[in-house]
Design a protein around this motif. Structure first.
Motif, PDB file in Angstrom:
ATOM      1  N   TYR A 492       0.851  -1.200   0.000  1.00  0.00           N
ATOM      2  CA  TYR A 492       0.000   0.000   0.000  1.00  0.00           C
ATOM      3  C   TYR A 492       0.887   1.251   0.000  1.00  0.00           C
ATOM      4  N   GLU A 493       1.886   1.253   0.849  1.00  0.00           N
ATOM      5  CA  GLU A 493       2.792   2.402   0.969  1.00  0.00           C
ATOM      6  C   GLU A 493       3.567   2.634  -0.328  1.00  0.00           C
ATOM      7  N   GLU A 494       3.955   1.540  -0.982  1.00  0.00           N
ATOM      8  CA  GLU A 494       4.661   1.654  -2.265  1.00  0.00           C
ATOM      9  C   GLU A 494       3.804   2.384  -3.291  1.00  0.00           C
ATOM     10  N   SER A 495       2.508   2.071  -3.322  1.00  0.00           N
ATOM     11  CA  SER A 495       1.603   2.739  -4.265  1.00  0.00           C
ATOM     12  C   SER A 495       1.461   4.222  -3.939  1.00  0.00           C
ATOM     13  N   VAL A 496       1.266   4.528  -2.664  1.00  0.00           N
ATOM     14  CA  VAL A 496       1.084   5.917  -2.258  1.00  0.00           C
ATOM     15  C   VAL A 496       2.310   6.759  -2.600  1.00  0.00           C
ATOM     16  N   ASN A 497       3.503   6.194  -2.404  1.00  0.00           N
ATOM     17  CA  ASN A 497       4.751   6.954  -2.558  1.00  0.00           C
ATOM     18  C   ASN A 497       5.396   6.791  -3.930  1.00  0.00           C
ATOM     19  N   LYS A 498       4.763   6.092  -4.834  1.00  0.00           N
ATOM     20  CA  LYS A 498       5.367   5.809  -6.136  1.00  0.00           C
ATOM     21  C   LYS A 498       5.632   7.100  -6.913  1.00  0.00           C
ATOM     22  N   ILE A 499       6.852   7.225  -7.403  1.00  0.00           N
ATOM     23  CA  ILE A 499       7.252   8.380  -8.224  1.00  0.00           C
ATOM     24  C   ILE A 499       7.486   7.886  -9.644  1.00  0.00           C
ATOM     25  N   GLU A 500       6.992   8.637 -10.606  1.00  0.00           N
ATOM     26  CA  GLU A 500       7.041   8.199 -11.989  1.00  0.00           C
ATOM     27  C   GLU A 500       7.838   9.176 -12.835  1.00  0.00           C
ATOM     28  N   SER A 501       8.711   8.664 -13.670  1.00  0.00           N
ATOM     29  CA  SER A 501       9.485   9.506 -14.581  1.00  0.00           C
ATOM     30  C   SER A 501       8.645   9.850 -15.807  1.00  0.00           C
ATOM     31  N   THR A 502       9.085  10.866 -16.534  1.00  0.00           N
ATOM     32  CA  THR A 502       8.378  11.281 -17.747  1.00  0.00           C
ATOM     33  C   THR A 502       8.384  10.169 -18.787  1.00  0.00           C
ATOM     34  N   MET A 503       9.517   9.478 -18.928  1.00  0.00           N
ATOM     35  CA  MET A 503       9.614   8.397 -19.910  1.00  0.00           C
ATOM     36  C   MET A 503       8.644   7.256 -19.566  1.00  0.00           C
ATOM     37  N   HIS A 504       8.561   6.940 -18.280  1.00  0.00           N
ATOM     38  CA  HIS A 504       7.652   5.884 -17.843  1.00  0.00           C
ATOM     39  C   HIS A 504       6.206   6.280 -18.120  1.00  0.00           C
ATOM     40  N   ARG A 505       5.881   7.544 -17.911  1.00  0.00           N
ATOM     41  CA  ARG A 505       4.520   8.030 -18.146  1.00  0.00           C
ATOM     42  C   ARG A 505       4.154   7.906 -19.624  1.00  0.00           C
ATOM     43  N   TRP A 506       5.100   8.256 -20.498  1.00  0.00           N
ATOM     44  CA  TRP A 506       4.853   8.143 -21.936  1.00  0.00           C
ATOM     45  C   TRP A 506       4.704   6.689 -22.354  1.00  0.00           C
ATOM     46  N   LEU A 507       5.478   5.796 -21.755  1.00  0.00           N
ATOM     47  CA  LEU A 507       5.366   4.374 -22.066  1.00  0.00           C
ATOM     48  C   LEU A 507       3.973   3.865 -21.695  1.00  0.00           C
ATOM     49  N   ARG A 508       3.486   4.279 -20.550  1.00  0.00           N
ATOM     50  CA  ARG A 508       2.139   3.869 -20.143  1.00  0.00           C
ATOM     51  C   ARG A 508       1.090   4.409 -21.110  1.00  0.00           C
ATOM     52  N   PHE A 509       1.292   5.661 -21.504  1.00  0.00           N
ATOM     53  CA  PHE A 509       0.290   6.311 -22.347  1.00  0.00           C
ATOM     54  C   PHE A 509       0.188   5.644 -23.719  1.00  0.00           C
ATOM     55  N   ILE A 510       1.327   5.400 -24.371  1.00  0.00           N
ATOM     56  CA  ILE A 510       1.282   4.850 -25.730  1.00  0.00           C
ATOM     57  C   ILE A 510       0.881   3.374 -25.744  1.00  0.00           C
ATOM     58  N   THR A 511       0.963   2.718 -24.570  1.00  0.00           N
ATOM     59  CA  THR A 511       0.516   1.317 -24.498  1.00  0.00           C
ATOM     60  C   THR A 511      -0.843   1.191 -23.828  1.00  0.00           C
ATOM     61  N   LEU A 512      -1.543   2.339 -23.686  1.00  0.00           N
ATOM     62  CA  LEU A 512      -2.854   2.363 -23.022  1.00  0.00           C
ATOM     63  C   LEU A 512      -2.762   1.701 -21.648  1.00  0.00           C
ATOM     64  N   ASN A 513      -1.775   2.167 -20.904  1.00  0.00           N
ATOM     65  CA  ASN A 513      -1.479   1.674 -19.556  1.00  0.00           C
ATOM     66  C   ASN A 513      -1.306   0.149 -19.511  1.00  0.00           C
ATOM     67  N   GLY A 514      -0.606  -0.352 -20.535  1.00  0.00           N
ATOM     68  CA  GLY A 514      -0.257  -1.776 -20.569  1.00  0.00           C
ATOM     69  C   GLY A 514      -1.211  -2.638 -21.352  1.00  0.00           C
ATOM     70  N   HIS A 515      -2.327  -2.110 -21.798  1.00  0.00           N
ATOM     71  CA  HIS A 515      -3.301  -2.941 -22.496  1.00  0.00           C
ATOM     72  C   HIS A 515      -2.862  -3.306 -23.913  1.00  0.00           C
ATOM     73  N   LEU A 516      -1.786  -2.660 -24.410  1.00  0.00           N
ATOM     74  CA  LEU A 516      -1.195  -3.042 -25.685  1.00  0.00           C
ATOM     75  C   LEU A 516       0.125  -3.791 -25.501  1.00  0.00           C
ATOM     76  N   LEU A 517       0.533  -3.973 -24.249  1.00  0.00           N
ATOM     77  CA  LEU A 517       1.779  -4.697 -23.981  1.00  0.00           C
ATOM     78  C   LEU A 517       1.572  -6.204 -24.121  1.00  0.00           C
ATOM     79  N   PRO A 518       2.533  -6.924 -24.717  1.00  0.00           N
ATOM     80  CA  PRO A 518       2.456  -8.392 -24.737  1.00  0.00           C
ATOM     81  C   PRO A 518       2.562  -8.958 -23.325  1.00  0.00           C
TER      82      PRO A 518
END
Length: 621
Positions: A492-518
């Protein structure tokens, strides 16, 4: 508490009456024990709760520059006919008493007046008389310094000689309207507080009556002529408060104002006395008073002090720690308020008639639309508040449905510049956010809200609100105590404190938050110590919290319950296709819908509609 009108005598237009303004109150075991909200001491000391007094010795100083006991001098100057004040205290012993002023700009305290008094027994004494208020801004407050040991302070009050306005002259009352649905414990508790601390007071206790609108039809009658229990159809909070207005208007000549109050709050009955006292001498007969919402879990934190609606909610002065003088002064700064939550909202009854009732929202957004339509000045006062469970602690897919549907309706009714593209952006944003977070059922609830919005205003009149509510409750994820996945605080604490980089955010976005990931890119394990499942806060969750996980446990720390969701490409793309289809429908229907909602507004806010809708002949005594 003392009576509201002291030494009252017959008045005419130019004759003054002695009017109570504000009691100096102490913490209470039944209400709140955060002492810094009431007084400050320069020593380690705790008040005597059993006798409701403060016993202090020489060299100790007690100060009342606090949320409940400072005096909002600037607001009394600007909105009432008060020009000078008097202060009485109930004390025993020898005291040096300072009257001080502090304002937001300098935040430096200045001495207004000083007096030394001696009381050999505990009794009321006038400390300051005819203090001119005009030179001062911000707050006035008292500071007491005992000049001997074993001194006692037991309360006091501010009062003034003033011309009272017409509603007080005609001996009108304030109606407190409480809407409830199967919350007997809260209602009984608040009624008990009102009976003990308000109704029992001479004069002021007769200035109020309570109308409990019982949507669940489970509240028993109270053996008190000032408390009326009205059984009502479950048409939500809107229907309950509207029924309250209808019942009060049957005796319109008896009442000057209505106060809406939530059923699940903790409140100090002193608040109602302060509302009555302020309205007694207010210049503007249309003035509305709003109560701040303080958090029930952290009683010194202010959640909101009024709000603005600008296509979305903007909370004013949120998350302030009211133990600090600076924040109390900040609260004194007046801002434009579009509305105030119905956890505590006072408005004049003469502002409404049979054609100006609330809009049938069921729940949510009613407390925004109605005050916006009234278009009256709204102010707040320090010390006028309720304690309410933090809204972020309340998760419900049902709430999501009403929030999103009614937000669209409110915007088309009140926002001229709210466009079809604004509506589409909102639907896409909120639906895909839920789907990104694997909350596909919640996403479908929002789609249901958009679909029902598209059915137009007539749909609101055609449905049975109780049956609709049952339908919506059956949708969405269900919280349970014993979940499929075990709760781990470290996760739970890991989720609350999670910090995300710009590159990671773009990766999530272009893969529809993983729904296009194999599949190989997802975490494979679901061990307690692995990455295969995540534990996520029920509120303030983010799509990054679930990225590449196969399952997630959404968890409410307060209630210690939650629900499990699983990654599903199939469900995600179903949501995506429905979202796009609804967006196209909104694009082509929006202009006509906006016109329909606006044109039918008078029809859906009049008394004839509401009495039919609520079946008042069926649900009456």
């Amino acid at each position: 508490m003392s009576q509201a009108l002291l030494n009252s005598r017959p008045t005419h237009q130019n004759v003054q009456t002695t009017v109570k303004l504000q009691n100096i109150i102490l913490p209470n075991l039944d209400i709140c024990t955060v002492e810094e909200l009431y007084f400050r001491l320069n020593s380690e000391f705790s008040m005597n709760y059993e006798q409701n007094i403060i016993e202090i010795n020489k060299s100790e100083i007690i100060s009342f520059d606090t949320y409940f006991n400072s005096f909002s001098i600037q607001k009394w100057q600007e909105h009432t006919n008060i020009n000078s004040i008097n202060i009485n205290l109930n004390v025993k012993g020898k005291f040096k008493i300072n009257l001080l002023n502090i304002n937001y700009s300098s935040q430096i305290k200045g001495l207004v007046h000083q007096k030394i008094i001696t009381n050999t027994e505990l009794r009321e004494v006038c400390v300051f008389n005819d203090i001119d208020t005009q030179p001062y801004k911000g707050l006035l407050y008292l500071e007491l310094e005992p000049l001997e040991d074993n001194c006692i302070f037991a309360g006091g009050y501010f009062y003034a000689n003033a011309n009272i306005n017409n509603f007080c002259k005609s001996n009108q009352k304030i109606a407190i309207v409480i809407c409830t649905y199967k919350r007997e414990a809260y209602v009984n508790r608040n009624v008990s507080l009102l009976e003990t601390h308000l109704f029992s007071q001479p004069d002021i206790g007769n200035k109020f009556e309570v109308f409990i609108i019982d949507n669940g039809r489970t509240i028993k009658d109270f053996y008190n002529s000032k408390i009326h229990v009205i059984p009502n159809k479950n048409a939500g909070g809107t229907g309950g408060y509207c029924r309250g207005i209808i019942e009060v208007m049957k005796r319109k000549s008896d009442f000057s104002h209505i106060v809406f109050m939530d059923d699940d709050v903790v409140i100090n009955p002193e608040v109602f006395e302060r509302i009555y006292n302020f309205q007694t001498v207010a210049h503007n007969q249309n003035l509305c008073l709003g109560g701040s919402m303080l958090r029930l879990d952290t009683k010194y934190i202010q959640y909101e002090n009024g709000a603005v609606w600008n296509k979305e909610v903007i909370r004013l002065k949120p998350d302030l720690d009211l133990r600090t003088v600076r924040n109390i002064l900040l609260n004194e700064i007046e801002e434009h308020l579009s509305y105030n939550g119905w956890w505590l909202f006072c408005f004049p009854i003469k502002s409404i008639d049979d054609s100006k009732l609330p809009y049938p929202f069921f729940i949510k957004m009613d407390d925004m639309e109605f005050p916006i339509r009234l278009n009256h000045k709204i102010i707040t006062l320090n010390g006028v508040c309720v304690w309410h469970e933090a809204l972020e602690n309340k998760y419900s897919p049902m709430m999501n449905y009403y929030l999103k549907k009614n937000e669209l309706i409110l915007n088309v009714i009140v926002s001229d510049d709210f466009s079809k593209l604004d509506a589409i952006k909102r639907i896409i944003k909120f639906t895909l956010r839920e789907a990104f977070c694997y909350k596909y059922q919640s996403a479908n609830v929002i789609l249901k809200a958009a679909a029902d919005f598209l059915k137009g205003p007539r749909h609101l009149t055609e449905i049975d609100p109780e049956e609709k509510n049952i339908e919506i409750r059956s949708m969405g994820e269900k919280c349970v105590k014993d979940t499929e996945l075990p709760f781990m605080y470290i996760k739970y604490e890991e989720s609350v404190n999670k910090i995300e980089s710009t590159m990671h955010r773009w990766l999530r976005f272009i893969t529809l938050n993983g729904h296009l990931l194999p599949s190989p890119f997802f975490y494979q394990d679901i061990k307690l110590t692995g990455q295969g499942y995540k534990v996520i806060p029920m509120q303030e969750y983010r799509p990054t919290n679930v990225f590449r996980a196969r399952k997630a446990l959404y968890y409410n720390l307060i209630d210690q319950e939650g629900f499990v969701v699983s990654f599903s490409r199939e469900e995600f793309f179903k949501v995506l296709m429905k979202t796009l289809a609804l967006s196209v429908e909104i694009y082509f229907k929006f202009s006509k819908l906006k016109q329909d909602y606006r044109e039918t507004l008078p029809e859906l806010t009049n008394r004839e509609f509401w009495e039919t809708y609520l079946e008042t002949n069926k649900y009456s005594k």
